[in-house]
Design a protein around this motif. Structure first.
Motif, PDB file in Angstrom:
ATOM      1  N   LEU A 162       8.611  -4.159  23.011  1.00  0.00           N
ATOM      2  CA  LEU A 162       7.218  -4.400  22.638  1.00  0.00           C
ATOM      3  C   LEU A 162       7.140  -5.098  21.288  1.00  0.00           C
ATOM      4  N   GLU A 163       6.058  -5.826  21.122  1.00  0.00           N
ATOM      5  CA  GLU A 163       5.850  -6.535  19.854  1.00  0.00           C
ATOM      6  C   GLU A 163       5.198  -5.620  18.833  1.00  0.00           C
ATOM      7  N   ALA A 164       5.630  -5.726  17.582  1.00  0.00           N
ATOM      8  CA  ALA A 164       5.006  -5.034  16.457  1.00  0.00           C
ATOM      9  C   ALA A 164       4.256  -6.085  15.630  1.00  0.00           C
ATOM     10  N   GLU A 165       2.954  -5.903  15.502  1.00  0.00           N
ATOM     11  CA  GLU A 165       2.124  -6.934  14.852  1.00  0.00           C
ATOM     12  C   GLU A 165       2.402  -7.058  13.360  1.00  0.00           C
ATOM     13  N   THR A 166       2.498  -5.920  12.657  1.00  0.00           N
ATOM     14  CA  THR A 166       2.595  -5.940  11.192  1.00  0.00           C
ATOM     15  C   THR A 166       3.800  -5.125  10.751  1.00  0.00           C
ATOM     16  N   VAL A 167       4.793  -5.818  10.220  1.00  0.00           N
ATOM     17  CA  VAL A 167       6.031  -5.166   9.787  1.00  0.00           C
ATOM     18  C   VAL A 167       6.323  -5.594   8.346  1.00  0.00           C
ATOM     19  N   TYR A 168       6.552  -4.603   7.477  1.00  0.00           N
ATOM     20  CA  TYR A 168       6.826  -4.887   6.064  1.00  0.00           C
ATOM     21  C   TYR A 168       8.197  -4.340   5.671  1.00  0.00           C
ATOM     22  N   TYR A 169       8.860  -5.055   4.782  1.00  0.00           N
ATOM     23  CA  TYR A 169      10.003  -4.522   4.047  1.00  0.00           C
ATOM     24  C   TYR A 169       9.444  -3.843   2.797  1.00  0.00           C
ATOM     25  N   THR A 170       9.985  -2.685   2.437  1.00  0.00           N
ATOM     26  CA  THR A 170       9.466  -1.996   1.256  1.00  0.00           C
ATOM     27  C   THR A 170      10.570  -1.220   0.546  1.00  0.00           C
ATOM     28  N   ASP A 171      10.334  -0.942  -0.723  1.00  0.00           N
ATOM     29  CA  ASP A 171      11.324  -0.238  -1.548  1.00  0.00           C
ATOM     30  C   ASP A 171      11.427   1.232  -1.173  1.00  0.00           C
ATOM     31  N   SER A 172      12.566   1.821  -1.516  1.00  0.00           N
ATOM     32  CA  SER A 172      12.795   3.244  -1.244  1.00  0.00           C
ATOM     33  C   SER A 172      11.944   4.131  -2.140  1.00  0.00           C
ATOM     34  N   THR A 173      11.298   3.538  -3.139  1.00  0.00           N
ATOM     35  CA  THR A 173      10.438   4.293  -4.063  1.00  0.00           C
ATOM     36  C   THR A 173       9.029   4.489  -3.494  1.00  0.00           C
ATOM     37  N   LEU A 174       8.820   4.126  -2.235  1.00  0.00           N
ATOM     38  CA  LEU A 174       7.492   4.154  -1.624  1.00  0.00           C
ATOM     39  C   LEU A 174       6.778   5.483  -1.870  1.00  0.00           C
ATOM     40  N   PHE A 175       7.458   6.602  -1.600  1.00  0.00           N
ATOM     41  CA  PHE A 175       6.792   7.899  -1.651  1.00  0.00           C
ATOM     42  C   PHE A 175       6.685   8.455  -3.079  1.00  0.00           C
ATOM     43  N   GLU A 176       7.302   7.781  -4.038  1.00  0.00           N
ATOM     44  CA  GLU A 176       7.103   8.145  -5.442  1.00  0.00           C
ATOM     45  C   GLU A 176       5.789   7.583  -5.963  1.00  0.00           C
ATOM     46  N   VAL A 177       5.268   6.579  -5.283  1.00  0.00           N
ATOM     47  CA  VAL A 177       4.026   5.930  -5.719  1.00  0.00           C
ATOM     48  C   VAL A 177       2.871   6.297  -4.798  1.00  0.00           C
ATOM     49  N   PHE A 178       3.078   6.157  -3.483  1.00  0.00           N
ATOM     50  CA  PHE A 178       2.006   6.375  -2.512  1.00  0.00           C
ATOM     51  C   PHE A 178       2.192   7.694  -1.761  1.00  0.00           C
ATOM     52  N   ASP A 179       1.101   8.206  -1.217  1.00  0.00           N
ATOM     53  CA  ASP A 179       1.119   9.476  -0.485  1.00  0.00           C
ATOM     54  C   ASP A 179       0.928   9.275   1.006  1.00  0.00           C
ATOM     55  N   PHE A 180       1.596   8.313   1.595  1.00  0.00           N
ATOM     56  CA  PHE A 180       1.543   8.187   3.043  1.00  0.00           C
ATOM     57  C   PHE A 180       2.193   9.430   3.655  1.00  0.00           C
ATOM     58  N   PRO A 181       1.513  10.079   4.606  1.00  0.00           N
ATOM     59  CA  PRO A 181       1.979  11.391   5.091  1.00  0.00           C
ATOM     60  C   PRO A 181       3.228  11.298   5.963  1.00  0.00           C
ATOM     61  N   LEU A 182       4.351  11.753   5.440  1.00  0.00           N
ATOM     62  CA  LEU A 182       5.628  11.730   6.154  1.00  0.00           C
ATOM     63  C   LEU A 182       5.777  13.012   6.976  1.00  0.00           C
TER      64      LEU A 182
END
Length: 809
Positions: free
Chosen positions: A114-134
């Motif tokens: 399947l196709e994924a419309e929006t895919v980003y590369y991001t730093d491993s520090t993501l959860f030190e800055v943002f609170d996306f629920p893991l």
């Protein structure tokens, strides 16, 4: 006393059932609309507030200047900026970068592809800055290793089935990207909240970026990275901005006075409503729209409350006798105020109850109107606690003035029928003028929004949108020679179909994706020095792309596959001439351009609108390519429109023969191009609906007011009919006073509406001029509505039996 007041209040309201119904229903509608608008405004203003450190998170956009003037302002920055800021400034606690995978992304797990419309590369520090629920995974390590990925729950369910059916977690399993790279799933997220300005289908570790693309670590001129920094607590951001100016001077890769770039700061909380930069992560909201709706909500609430005041004071003469009698028998002012506030309390209680019912019934319609699922502005229990507060406030706002106005009557003046008539009429007329001024302004605004949208849809774009079928390009073939051979075979087979006229591959198509067009700086004529550098939008195309879009050639020629030297040639748009310092298309032909390496201009085409008319025309450079096209544009034969489904089926069959490992995904260009106006279309829908509510509530009040006032003039009407007055004459007489007020409203609303809508139109690079006839139409509409509203009661009064009216008097 309270019990007695409530009993009298119910009796008075029941005695005037029609006016009471208008008061309750009009106020309920007003409260419903205010709730829905408040709900929408709360949703828009809540973007990114779910991050616990939101007040310390800032985005770092990048500006490009030429000769001291802002040339472009981009949401993206260069990759080394964030690490350098953290290394040099102790105020910066952490950073995180995002970069999109520009090409088409197809993930495959076992047989599911399947196709994924929006895919980003991001730093491993993501959860030190943002609170996306893991949900699952280690937030510290899940993005550290190369070729690791985290998926939102909804994406994972596309590949592994519904979560409740999982026998084991997807963590540790592998998905293959574009048939070439295996990514291990190391984390699962809850689906991204709607009120996040960044939405994605997958996040890939930033350490994978260099392998899939190139290493950006030391590239100070490669601006493809959204950059966010987290300040330490207590940081004075204003003071930090002064340090950032010195950082810009030291880190500018161009080091020229005429052409340079600067990083700046943008608060996370301001991005959704206040940011309209180039290369945003997605379509943002609009602060002006939110503020406009807030004004509408306030206006509608005032209109609804004004209806109560209007009808209450209109009945002053009738109520004056009641007040006089009660004062004669010993009632004091306090008890009278309590009596009239009790009536307001009952009306508002019934209105709030009805409003709650209307809200429950109308929520799905409101969600459909704004095209999103609106959350409650407060938890349910807090909303119920707020209801008594709303009841008290609305009771006071609607009932306080009538209560004190009526309780101030003196018995002597009551029985002489001298009840401050002028003051009463002045207030009533003022409220009617206010109501219809708002209604008129909303009609004018609605018409201007409508005509602006029509203008954008009908404007000449410089190319035709008709009959263009776009396929998303194949991404699974990594070998260049294999891709070229497959694509050419696919293209030739399509051209054999009677329904297909031209096929052209490209890196971008008009209106499809704000990230498709590249933005490259430091481009100049080879004969000039670096001071002449300028920034251009660029894309790579197959020669036949220019045929598909029928771009008008002003000078030179288009690309020719048979001419090998065309591989280092470029075609430019007319807008590019000025940036190159050229005076005519003919002067450009044969000139060499420094664009990474020397390239020769072989053609100049007429400007066209690659983006919507909200944007200015862009200087665009086309460079030739033979592979890695993101899109295949197909111009269909107009005569084939009778069997579009059959044509698409034939194209799909051909696709599956050549690209079996790539899903077939297509769209028609006109549909996607017009999606750029979605925000304006939504504003138009919202404005029309709420303007209609405002006008309807105002008309309810006017209808009730006219109904009551006609009953006070029954004797006058009877006498006039006995003396020979015609029905039309009586209707005209009774309607005249109201129409005067409406005309005054029109005179007040016109300049206000013109000023506000002129400001709104300035947000479009191309917009209509506000014409006089828009105001004429608005005036005619509001006058007709008012005339119909009043005439209904006037005609009823004029048709009544004069003998009965005189006998009743």
């Amino acid at each position: 006393m309270l019990k007695n007041n409530l009993k009298l209040s119910f009796r008075n309201l029941w005695k005037n059932k029609f006016q009471s119904f208008i008061l309750v229903f009009g106020l309920a509608l007003g409260l419903m609309v205010v709730f829905f608008i408040g709900q929408y405004i709360h949703s828009e203003r809540s973007y990114d507030t779910f991050h616990s450190k939101a007040d310390r998170i800032y985005r770092v956009p990048l500006s490009f200047y030429k000769n001291g003037e802002l040339e472009s302002f981009e949401a993206m920055n260069v990759a080394p900026t964030a690490p350098a800021l953290k290394a040099e400034f102790p105020e910066v606690e952490q950073y995180v970068r995002f970069s999109p995978e520009y090409g088409r992304v197809v993930f495959k797990h076992q047989a599911t592809q399947l196709e994924a419309e929006t895919v980003y590369y991001t730093d491993s520090t993501l959860f030190e800055v943002f609170d996306f629920p893991l949900i699952k995974g280690n937030p510290t390590t899940c993005l550290k290793r190369p070729f690791t990925a985290i998926l939102p729950k909804s994406t994972a369910e596309r590949y592994f089935g519904a979560a409740e059916t999982w026998l084991e977690s997807p963590i540790g399993k592998t998905i293959k990207m574009n048939g070439a790279y295996d990514f291990e799933i190391t984390g699962l997220l809850e689906d991204i909240p709607e009120n996040s300005h960044m939405q994605f289908d997958a996040l890939l570790s930033f350490s994978s970026f260099a392998t899939v693309n190139d290493d950006p670590s030391n590239e100070w001129a490669w601006a493809d990275f959204w950059t966010y920094i987290l300040f330490r607590e207590g940081t004075n951001v204003k003071q930090f901005e002064t340090k950032l100016a010195d950082f810009n001077d030291r880190r500018d890769p161009y080091e020229q006075e005429s052409y340079y770039q600067e990083s700046s700061l943008q608060a996370l909380s301001s991005i959704h409503l206040s940011s309209k930069l180039d290369f945003e992560m997605g379509a943002n909201g609009d602060a002006k729209t939110v503020n406009f709706l807030l004004l509408i909500a306030i206006a509608i609430l005032i209109i609804a409350l004004a209806n109560y005041v209007n009808l209450a004071t209109a009945r002053a003469e009738e109520r004056a006798t009641e007040v006089g009698v009660r004062k004669v028998v010993g009632a004091d002012k306090k008890s009278l105020v309590s009596q009239f506030l009790s009536e307001a309390f009952i009306v508002n209680s019934l209105a709030i109850g009805l409003a709650i019912l209307l809200i429950l019934l109308g929520q799905s319609s409101m969600n459909a109107l704004v095209d999103k699922s609106l959350p409650l502005p407060l938890p349910v229990e807090q909303l119920f606690l707020l209801v008594p507060v709303i009841l008290v406030v609305s009771t006071l706002l609607s009932g306080l003035y009538p209560a004190f106005f009526l309780s101030n009557f003196t018995p002597s003046r009551v029985f002489q029928k001298e009840n401050q008539r002028r003051s009463k009429e002045f207030l009533r007329k003022g409220l009617v003028i206010f109501q219809y001024s708002i209604s008129t302004a909303l009609i004018i605004g609605t018409l201007i929004v409508y005509f602006q949208l029509e203008y954008m849809r009908d404007q000449d774009l410089g190319f035709s949108l008709d009959q263009k079928l776009i396929l998303k390009g194949a991404s699974s073939i990594q070998d260049k020679e294999t891709y070229i051979a497959k694509y050419q075979s696919f293209k030739n087979q399509l051209l054999n179909l009677p329904a297909v006229e031209f096929v052209g591959g490209s890196g971008a198509v008009p209106g499809k994706n704000y990230l498709d067009l590249d933005s490259h700086g430091a481009i100049r004529l080879a004969s000039e020095n670096e001071e002449a550098n300028a920034a251009f939008s660029t894309t790579w195309v197959e020669p036949d792309f220019l045929k598909v879009y029928d771009l008008k050639l002003l000078a030179g020629r288009k690309f020719d596959e048979a001419i090998s030297s065309d591989r280092d040639a470029i075609v430019i748009t007319e807008k590019s001439l000025k940036l190159f310092g050229l005076n005519s298309p003919e002067e450009a032909i044969g000139r060499e351009v420094m664009y990474w390496r020397k390239r020769r201009i072989i053609g100049v085409v007429e400007d066209y609108h690659h983006k919507s008319l909200q944007h200015n025309l862009e200087p665009i450079i086309f460079r030739p390519a033979q592979h890695s096209f993101l899109y295949y544009s197909i111009q269909l034969n107009p005569s084939s429109t009778s069997n579009i489904a059959g044509t698409v089926a034939s194209i799909k069959n051909t696709w599956q023969q050549h690209f079996p490992n790539d899903p077939f995904d297509h769209f028609f260009l006109d549909e996607h191009f017009n999606e750029q106006y979605e925000a304006e279309q939504r504003l138009g829908r919202i404005t029309i609906v709420f303007a209609a509510f405002a006008i309807f509530i105002a008309c309810l009040g006017l209808f009730g007011l006219a109904s009551y006032l006609m009953t006070t003039r029954t004797k006058e009407i009877g006498i006039r009919k006995v003396l020979g007055a015609s029905i039309s004459g009586i209707v005209a007489l009774l309607s005249k006073d109201f129409l005067k007020l409406v005309l005054i409203s029109f005179a007040i609303a016109t300049p206000i509406a013109w000023f506000l809508m002129q400001k709104w139109l300035q947000g479009f690079a191309y917009h209509i001029e506000i014409q006089w006839w828009i105001f004429a139409i608005s005036g005619l509409v509001i006058t007709s509505i008012a005339l119909l509203t009043v005439s209904a009661q006037s005609i009823k009064a004029a048709l009544s039996d004069p003998i009965e009216s005189l006998r009743n008097e």
